[in-house]
Design a protein around this motif. Structure first.
Motif, mmCIF file in Angstrom:
data_model
loop_
_atom_site.group_PDB
_atom_site.id
_atom_site.type_symbol
_atom_site.label_atom_id
_atom_site.label_comp_id
_atom_site.label_asym_id
_atom_site.label_seq_id
_atom_site.Cartn_x
_atom_site.Cartn_y
_atom_site.Cartn_z
ATOM 1 N N TRP A 146 65.882 61.415 50.806
ATOM 2 C CA TRP A 146 64.505 60.909 50.544
ATOM 3 C C TRP A 146 63.563 62.112 50.169
ATOM 4 C CZ3 TRP A 146 60.716 60.809 54.947
ATOM 5 C CH2 TRP A 146 59.403 60.487 54.489
ATOM 6 N N ARG A 147 63.550 63.252 51.074
ATOM 7 C CA ARG A 147 62.941 64.353 50.842
ATOM 8 C C ARG A 147 63.137 65.047 49.482
ATOM 9 N NH1 ARG A 147 59.459 62.710 51.612
ATOM 10 N NH2 ARG A 147 58.158 64.424 51.446
ATOM 11 N N GLN A 148 64.550 65.032 49.064
ATOM 12 C CA GLN A 148 64.722 65.647 47.800
ATOM 13 C C GLN A 148 64.396 65.058 46.723
ATOM 14 O OE1 GLN A 148 68.966 66.664 46.286
ATOM 15 N NE2 GLN A 148 68.314 68.696 47.008
ATOM 16 N N ALA A 149 64.604 63.632 46.798
ATOM 17 C CA ALA A 149 63.979 62.595 45.835
ATOM 18 C C ALA A 149 62.637 62.726 45.474
ATOM 19 C CB ALA A 149 64.609 61.225 46.159
ATOM 20 N N ASP A 150 61.853 62.993 46.532
ATOM 21 C CA ASP A 150 60.435 63.000 46.534
ATOM 22 C C ASP A 150 60.109 64.438 45.865
ATOM 23 O OD1 ASP A 150 57.781 62.224 47.566
ATOM 24 O OD2 ASP A 150 57.597 64.190 48.380
ATOM 25 N N THR A 151 60.904 65.551 46.042
ATOM 26 C CA THR A 151 60.841 66.692 45.325
ATOM 27 C C THR A 151 60.917 66.752 44.027
ATOM 28 O OG1 THR A 151 61.879 68.135 47.255
ATOM 29 C CG2 THR A 151 61.674 68.938 45.358
ATOM 30 N N HIS A 152 61.893 65.997 43.371
ATOM 31 C CA HIS A 152 62.235 65.847 41.807
ATOM 32 C C HIS A 152 60.860 64.886 41.472
ATOM 33 C CE1 HIS A 152 63.544 64.434 38.161
ATOM 34 N NE2 HIS A 152 63.266 63.028 38.652
ATOM 35 N N ILE A 153 60.607 63.867 41.969
ATOM 36 C CA ILE A 153 59.355 62.855 41.721
ATOM 37 C C ILE A 153 58.017 63.667 41.264
ATOM 38 C CG2 ILE A 153 57.946 60.819 42.141
ATOM 39 C CD1 ILE A 153 60.288 59.696 43.535
ATOM 40 N N ASN A 154 57.838 64.381 42.535
ATOM 41 C CA ASN A 154 56.443 65.502 42.587
ATOM 42 C C ASN A 154 56.588 66.431 41.708
ATOM 43 O OD1 ASN A 154 55.414 63.630 44.393
ATOM 44 N ND2 ASN A 154 56.051 65.073 46.295
ATOM 45 N N ASN A 155 57.776 67.146 41.341
ATOM 46 C CA ASN A 155 57.720 68.102 40.770
ATOM 47 C C ASN A 155 57.732 68.053 39.139
ATOM 48 O OD1 ASN A 155 58.216 71.142 40.279
ATOM 49 N ND2 ASN A 155 59.888 70.735 39.232
ATOM 50 N N LEU A 156 58.241 66.887 38.931
ATOM 51 C CA LEU A 156 58.172 66.267 37.298
ATOM 52 C C LEU A 156 57.078 65.842 36.872
ATOM 53 C CD1 LEU A 156 59.779 65.508 34.860
ATOM 54 C CD2 LEU A 156 60.361 63.357 35.906
ATOM 55 N N VAL A 282 70.121 77.826 49.415
ATOM 56 C CA VAL A 282 70.663 77.369 48.448
ATOM 57 C C VAL A 282 69.824 76.263 47.879
ATOM 58 C CG1 VAL A 282 73.093 77.974 49.438
ATOM 59 C CG2 VAL A 282 72.106 75.642 49.823
ATOM 60 N N TYR A 283 70.094 76.110 46.641
ATOM 61 C CA TYR A 283 69.589 74.829 45.805
ATOM 62 C C TYR A 283 70.394 73.862 45.218
ATOM 63 C CZ TYR A 283 66.277 79.099 45.965
ATOM 64 O OH TYR A 283 65.754 80.114 46.463
ATOM 65 N N GLU A 284 70.908 73.114 46.069
ATOM 66 C CA GLU A 284 72.038 72.266 45.598
ATOM 67 C C GLU A 284 71.479 70.654 45.758
ATOM 68 O OE1 GLU A 284 75.468 72.885 48.162
ATOM 69 O OE2 GLU A 284 75.151 75.280 47.715
ATOM 70 N N ASP A 285 72.372 69.836 45.275
ATOM 71 C CA ASP A 285 72.277 68.539 45.516
ATOM 72 C C ASP A 285 72.536 67.879 46.909
ATOM 73 O OD1 ASP A 285 72.109 65.491 45.397
ATOM 74 O OD2 ASP A 285 73.077 65.655 43.136
ATOM 75 N N ILE A 286 71.642 67.442 47.611
ATOM 76 C CA ILE A 286 71.651 67.073 48.992
ATOM 77 C C ILE A 286 71.851 65.574 49.251
ATOM 78 C CG2 ILE A 286 69.351 66.557 50.009
ATOM 79 C CD1 ILE A 286 69.909 68.400 52.271
ATOM 80 N N ILE A 287 71.755 65.023 48.106
ATOM 81 C CA ILE A 287 71.973 63.497 48.009
ATOM 82 C C ILE A 287 73.549 63.116 47.903
ATOM 83 C CG2 ILE A 287 71.387 61.247 47.105
ATOM 84 C CD1 ILE A 287 68.892 62.920 46.030
ATOM 85 N N LYS A 288 74.358 63.794 47.218
ATOM 86 C CA LYS A 288 75.676 63.517 46.884
ATOM 87 C C LYS A 288 76.542 64.102 48.189
ATOM 88 C CE LYS A 288 75.363 63.400 41.955
ATOM 89 N NZ LYS A 288 75.978 63.916 40.655
ATOM 90 N N ASP A 289 77.672 63.605 48.127
ATOM 91 C CA ASP A 289 78.832 64.017 49.239
ATOM 92 C C ASP A 289 79.008 65.347 49.418
ATOM 93 O OD1 ASP A 289 78.689 61.321 50.073
ATOM 94 O OD2 ASP A 289 80.564 60.659 49.021
#
Length: 300
Positions: A146-156, A282-289
């Motif tokens: 949720w927090r990473q998805a929020d990061t993407h939405i806000n930054n875009l 690190v700057y990684e995808d935290i949503i995927k496995d």
């Protein structure tokens, strides 16, 4: 504490332990950071100096509290994950939240001049905090997703907004231009009008900062040299004679000693728990496995 007739007031201090056996997440948020960033002329849409300062403050918290095994930051917020079995401050909510947010804030102020040396602090920044408990691994993963998805939405949105403003629109006009647009529309606007490919922007801005520990590499030993080298001296004649006499008296002594030595059982390797090791950002995808599969200790 000294006894006195006033000590009865302690009875009004109620315990506030968090449920045992649950994951604890402490999230801190900057208070009034829109005003704060304007007062200190942060670069738009992202100021790497300010984000690096946030990352250092988070690392300061993790260096102090080993039970904090993961932190995720974006913009003016940071979330800290504590181990499921933590006993920190007897799991007292008020003690945990106040200690983490106060240390984070003090580190932010203390290191300010390192990252923004030409920008004096106009007034003290402040952060609020809250603690939330999650019962299983699923909720923990979903929280950070949720927090990473929020990061993407806000930054875009911010990237498109400030491109419009820096391109000549007022803030009101830019908001109106973006009203009702989806992510595809914003990407198209950035690329067609400003030649900005959003996917090529730094991952730090698009995905947020993840602070974790990684195990230190095991020391390697040359299998051909199982014991450390020993400095040797040249044997004297007396040494040779003594060795010869000893071998005549006890020809099988060494063999007998070797047979009598107990076989040492290999030591059990303790699973890595994420409470020691090197702290890295690190700057990684935290949503995927993949992120979680590579760090199974985070959800123990």
């Amino acid at each position: 504490m000294a006894k006195s007739r006033f000590e009865y007031v302690r009875n009004y201090e109620l315990p506030d332990p968090l449920i045992p056996g649950t994951f604890i997440v402490v999230r801190i948020d900057g208070r009034g950071f829109h005003k704060f960033s304007d007062a200190h002329q942060f670069r738009k849409p992202n100021d790497k100096r300010a984000l690096d300062l946030m990352d250092l403050a988070a690392k300061t918290v993790m260096n102090e509290y080993k039970d904090v095994i993961l932190a995720f930051g974006e913009s003016d917020e940071y979330s800290f994950l504590l181990r499921r079995n933590t006993k920190l401050y007897n799991r007292r909510r008020s003690k945990i939240t106040s200690s983490i947010v106060s240390l984070f804030t003090s580190a932010y102020v203390f290191h300010w001049s390192v990252y923004l040396p030409n920008t004096p602090l106009q007034y003290p920044p402040s952060f609020d905090s809250r603690a939330v408990i999650y019962p299983t691994e699923k909720e923990v993963r979903d929280y950070f997703a949720w927090r990473q998805a929020d990061t993407h939405i806000n930054n875009l949105y911010n990237t498109a907004f400030w491109a419009l403003v820096q391109g000549g629109q007022t803030t009101t006009e830019a908001n109106k231009t973006l009203q009702g647009t989806d992510s595809k529309d914003k990407n198209e606007l950035l690329f067609s009008k400003y030649n900005i490919n959003y996917n090529n922007l730094p991952a730090m801005y698009r995905k947020g900062s993840i602070c974790v520990r990684q195990p230190l590499p095991m020391s390697t030993v040359d299998p051909l040299s199982p014991t450390p080298p020993v400095t040797q001296r040249l044997a004297t004649t007396a040494d040779i004679i003594a060795d010869h006499d000893s071998s005549l008296d006890q020809p099988n002594a060494q063999l007998a000693n070797d047979e009598q030595k107990p076989i040492k059982k290999p030591k059990k390797v303790k699973p890595y728990e994420g409470i020691d090791g090197e702290l890295v950002i690190v700057y990684e995808d935290i949503i995927k496995d993949q992120f979680w599969n590579e760090r199974p200790w985070l959800l123990l």
